[in-house]
Scaffold this motif. Sequence first.
Motif, PDB file in Angstrom:
ATOM      1  N   CYS A 121       0.842  -1.194   0.000  1.00  0.00           N
ATOM      2  CA  CYS A 121       0.000   0.000   0.000  1.00  0.00           C
ATOM      3  C   CYS A 121       0.876   1.242   0.000  1.00  0.00           C
ATOM      4  N   CYS A 179      -0.295   4.135  -0.417  1.00  0.00           N
ATOM      5  CA  CYS A 179      -1.104   5.170   0.247  1.00  0.00           C
ATOM      6  C   CYS A 179      -0.611   5.397   1.668  1.00  0.00           C
ATOM      7  N   GLU A 180      -0.216   4.317   2.333  1.00  0.00           N
ATOM      8  CA  GLU A 180       0.181   4.377   3.737  1.00  0.00           C
ATOM      9  C   GLU A 180       1.593   3.867   3.991  1.00  0.00           C
ATOM     10  N   ALA A 225       2.612   0.809   3.607  1.00  0.00           N
ATOM     11  CA  ALA A 225       2.508  -0.505   4.252  1.00  0.00           C
ATOM     12  C   ALA A 225       2.933  -1.606   3.297  1.00  0.00           C
ATOM     13  N   TYR A 230      -4.109  -4.937   9.896  1.00  0.00           N
ATOM     14  CA  TYR A 230      -4.240  -3.789   8.987  1.00  0.00           C
ATOM     15  C   TYR A 230      -5.711  -3.429   8.791  1.00  0.00           C
ATOM     16  N   LYS A 275      -9.164  -0.176   9.892  1.00  0.00           N
ATOM     17  CA  LYS A 275      -9.908   0.547   8.850  1.00  0.00           C
ATOM     18  C   LYS A 275     -11.399   0.624   9.139  1.00  0.00           C
ATOM     19  N   ASN A 289     -11.506   4.567  -0.433  1.00  0.00           N
ATOM     20  CA  ASN A 289     -10.946   3.851   0.710  1.00  0.00           C
ATOM     21  C   ASN A 289     -11.727   4.154   1.992  1.00  0.00           C
TER      22      ASN A 289
END
Length: 101
Positions: A28, A30-31, A33, A44, A48, A75
Motif C-alpha cells: 500500500c 497510500c500508507e 505498508a 491492517y 480501517k 478507501n
Amino acid sequence: MVDWLDACRSGDINALLDLYDEQAVLECTCEGASLTGRDSLSSYWAGKRRDQPADAFTLDDMTVTEDGVWVDYRNDRGNPVRAHFRFSSSGKIKSTSCKPL
C-alpha cells in the motif's frame, strides 16, 4: 471484487480474510505498508473499521487485466484509490498493490 467491497463495508474481518490466500501480500503506497500473511492483514484491516464516511469502499471502476483486475474505489476515508489484485489458482487474492488516485 464485489465480495471484497461488501466485506470491507460491512466490517466482517473474517469474510474479508477468507478472500485472501494464506500468504497474500499487500503493498500500500497510500500508507507505506507492506504486509504478508493473514495475521498482518487482519491487523491492517481492523484499523480501517472506524468512523468511515458513507462513500467508503464504493466502486468507481473495474478493469480486468492479463494478470488480475484493477479496481478504482473509495478507501476507508472516502479517498479515491486504485488497487491491482492478483489471484491464486484457487481464486484467492494472492497480492494487492494500491495507490492514491
